[in-house]
Design a protein around this motif. Structure first.
Motif, PDB file in Angstrom:
ATOM      1  N   LEU A 163      56.985  46.010  33.928  1.00 18.08           N
ATOM      2  CA  LEU A 163      55.537  46.190  33.927  1.00 18.08           C
ATOM      3  C   LEU A 163      55.121  47.657  34.052  1.00 18.08           C
ATOM      4  N   THR A 164      56.023  48.572  33.762  1.00 13.51           N
ATOM      5  CA  THR A 164      55.679  49.988  33.840  1.00 13.51           C
ATOM      6  C   THR A 164      54.403  50.246  33.036  1.00 13.51           C
ATOM      7  N   GLY A 165      53.436  50.874  33.666  1.00  4.21           N
ATOM      8  CA  GLY A 165      52.174  51.182  33.014  1.00  4.21           C
ATOM      9  C   GLY A 165      51.111  50.106  33.187  1.00  4.21           C
ATOM     10  N   LEU A 166      51.502  48.914  33.656  1.00  3.54           N
ATOM     11  CA  LEU A 166      50.531  47.838  33.850  1.00  3.54           C
ATOM     12  C   LEU A 166      49.879  47.993  35.217  1.00  3.54           C
ATOM     13  N   ARG A 167      48.548  47.936  35.230  1.00  6.72           N
ATOM     14  CA  ARG A 167      47.779  48.081  36.477  1.00  6.72           C
ATOM     15  C   ARG A 167      47.167  46.736  36.833  1.00  6.72           C
ATOM     16  N   VAL A 168      47.542  46.242  38.009  1.00 10.05           N
ATOM     17  CA  VAL A 168      47.153  44.914  38.460  1.00 10.05           C
ATOM     18  C   VAL A 168      46.279  45.051  39.707  1.00 10.05           C
ATOM     19  N   PHE A 169      45.065  44.546  39.627  1.00  9.15           N
ATOM     20  CA  PHE A 169      44.150  44.536  40.767  1.00  9.15           C
ATOM     21  C   PHE A 169      44.288  43.172  41.435  1.00  9.15           C
ATOM     22  N   VAL A 170      44.826  43.163  42.653  1.00 13.54           N
ATOM     23  CA  VAL A 170      44.997  41.923  43.418  1.00 13.54           C
ATOM     24  C   VAL A 170      43.853  41.831  44.420  1.00 13.54           C
ATOM     25  N   GLY A 171      43.059  40.775  44.306  1.00 15.59           N
ATOM     26  CA  GLY A 171      41.921  40.580  45.197  1.00 15.59           C
ATOM     27  C   GLY A 171      42.062  39.317  46.018  1.00 15.59           C
ATOM     28  N   GLY A 172      41.137  39.141  46.908  1.00 14.57           N
ATOM     29  CA  GLY A 172      41.121  37.952  47.756  1.00 14.57           C
ATOM     30  C   GLY A 172      40.382  38.258  49.039  1.00 14.57           C
ATOM     31  N   PRO A 173      40.149  37.247  49.842  1.00 13.94           N
ATOM     32  CA  PRO A 173      39.358  37.423  51.053  1.00 13.94           C
ATOM     33  C   PRO A 173      40.013  38.361  52.054  1.00 13.94           C
ATOM     34  N   ILE A 174      39.164  39.116  52.730  1.00 16.48           N
ATOM     35  CA  ILE A 174      39.610  39.914  53.875  1.00 16.48           C
ATOM     36  C   ILE A 174      38.778  39.505  55.084  1.00 16.48           C
ATOM     37  N   GLN A 175      37.476  39.751  55.015  1.00 16.49           N
ATOM     38  CA  GLN A 175      36.626  39.509  56.181  1.00 16.49           C
ATOM     39  C   GLN A 175      36.696  38.068  56.677  1.00 16.49           C
ATOM     40  N   HIS A 176      36.673  37.098  55.768  1.00 19.96           N
ATOM     41  CA  HIS A 176      36.694  35.697  56.188  1.00 19.96           C
ATOM     42  C   HIS A 176      38.111  35.180  56.402  1.00 19.96           C
ATOM     43  N   ALA A 177      39.104  36.030  56.209  1.00 19.91           N
ATOM     44  CA  ALA A 177      40.494  35.667  56.491  1.00 19.91           C
ATOM     45  C   ALA A 177      40.934  36.212  57.847  1.00 19.91           C
ATOM     46  N   LEU A 178      40.029  36.898  58.524  1.00 22.51           N
ATOM     47  CA  LEU A 178      40.338  37.452  59.838  1.00 22.51           C
ATOM     48  C   LEU A 178      39.913  36.481  60.929  1.00 22.51           C
ATOM     49  N   GLY A 179      40.788  36.304  61.900  1.00 29.02           N
ATOM     50  CA  GLY A 179      40.473  35.454  63.044  1.00 29.02           C
ATOM     51  C   GLY A 179      40.960  36.133  64.307  1.00 29.02           C
ATOM     52  N   ASN A 180      40.973  35.413  65.381  1.00 28.10           N
ATOM     53  CA  ASN A 180      41.419  35.971  66.658  1.00 28.10           C
ATOM     54  C   ASN A 180      42.855  36.467  66.599  1.00 28.10           C
ATOM     55  N   GLY A 181      43.686  35.824  65.793  1.00 30.16           N
ATOM     56  CA  GLY A 181      45.082  36.226  65.663  1.00 30.16           C
ATOM     57  C   GLY A 181      45.324  37.237  64.569  1.00 30.16           C
ATOM     58  N   GLY A 182      44.261  37.823  64.022  1.00 34.65           N
ATOM     59  CA  GLY A 182      44.400  38.782  62.930  1.00 34.65           C
ATOM     60  C   GLY A 182      44.223  38.101  61.588  1.00 34.65           C
ATOM     61  N   PHE A 183      44.837  38.667  60.557  1.00 34.54           N
ATOM     62  CA  PHE A 183      44.708  38.160  59.194  1.00 34.54           C
ATOM     63  C   PHE A 183      45.465  36.844  59.063  1.00 34.54           C
ATOM     64  N   HIS A 184      44.897  35.902  58.334  1.00 32.91           N
ATOM     65  CA  HIS A 184      45.504  34.578  58.145  1.00 32.91           C
ATOM     66  C   HIS A 184      46.908  34.728  57.555  1.00 32.91           C
ATOM     67  N   THR A 185      47.911  34.321  58.312  1.00 29.21           N
ATOM     68  CA  THR A 185      49.313  34.569  57.952  1.00 29.21           C
ATOM     69  C   THR A 185      49.725  33.965  56.615  1.00 29.21           C
ATOM     70  N   PRO A 186      49.447  32.690  56.315  1.00 32.46           N
ATOM     71  CA  PRO A 186      49.862  32.163  55.000  1.00 32.46           C
ATOM     72  C   PRO A 186      49.248  32.924  53.834  1.00 32.46           C
TER      73      PRO A 186
END
Length: 181
Positions: A18-41
Motif C-alpha cells: 500500500l505504499t503511497g495509499l493514504r487511509v483515514f481511519v475514523g470512529g468514536p472517541i468522545q462517546h467511547a470514553l468511560g471511567n476506565g478510559g477508551f472502550h477496550t474492544p
C-alpha cells in the motif's frame, strides 16, 4: 452508486503493497470514553486496522493515534480538530469509519458521521467497519449511503480476523492494487 459486498473470508496469497495509499481511519472517541478510559474492544479493532495498513506500507491518518485514544483529546480545540480532520479527508485515498455496536446499539459518533458526509461529498471510497447486519438504530441516511456513495461494508470481526484480505479490499476499492509482498 453501489454497495460493494466485502467478504474477507476468501483466501488469496500475499498482501498488496500500500505504499503511497493514504487511509483515514475514523470512529468514536468522545462517546467511547468511560471511567476506565477508551472502550477496550473498540481500541483493539482500530489498532488492528491501523496495524494492517501500516504493515502493508500504507499511511494512516487517525485522530485516535493523534489524541492517544482520548487521553489528549482535551488538548485539542474544536477548530483544530475540524481543520485537521477535514485536511485528512481531502488528502486521503479511502475513508475507513469504524462504527461499533455496544449493548445492541450503534455507538454515538457525531464526528464520524460528519466525516462520512465529507467522504461521500468528495467522492472518496468508504470502507465501513461495523457488525453485520448493521445495528437497527442506524439511521436511514447511514443505511442508504451506498446508494449515493462508494461504500463497502465489512463485518468488524472479519476485519480483525483477516487483515490481509482487508488490505486487499482497500487496494481494490482505491484502484491502487500493487504487487503482493
Amino acid at each position: 452508486m453501489t454497495d460493494i459486498s466485502a467478504d474477507l473470508t476468501e483466501s488469496t496469497r500475499g498482501t498488496p503493497d500500500l505504499t503511497g495509499l493514504r487511509v483515514f481511519v475514523g470512529g468514536p472517541i468522545q462517546h467511547a470514553l468511560g471511567n476506565g478510559g477508551f472502550h477496550t474492544p473498540l481500541r483493539h479493532v482500530i489498532h488492528h486496522i491501523i496495524e494492517a495498513v501500516t504493515a502493508a506500507n500504507g499511511t494512516v491518518f487517525s485522530a485516535h493515534v493523534a489524541e492517544k485514544f482520548g487521553v489528549d483529546t482535551p488538548l485539542f480545540t474544536p477548530d483544530e480538530v475540524s481543520v485537521r480532520d477535514f485536511d485528512w479527508m481531502r488528502r486521503c485515498d479511502v475513508f475507513v469509519p469504524v462504527l461499533p455496536v455496544l449493548e445492541g446499539e450503534l455507538l454515538r459518533t457525531d464526528g464520524t458521521h460528519i466525516e462520512l458526509g465529507w467522504a461521500s461529498a468528495q467522492g472518496k471510497p468508504i470502507v465501513m467497519v461495523t457488525p453485520v447486519p448493521m445495528a437497527e438504530n442506524a439511521s436511514h441516511l447511514l443505511r442508504g449511503l451506498p446508494t449515493v456513495a462508494r461504500v463497502s461494508v465489512v463485518d468488524q470481526e472479519d476485519a480483525q480476523r483477516h487483515p490481509d484480505s482487508f488490505v486487499r479490499l482497500l487496494a481494490a476499492v482505491t484502484g491502487k492494487v500493487a504487487a503482493a509482498t
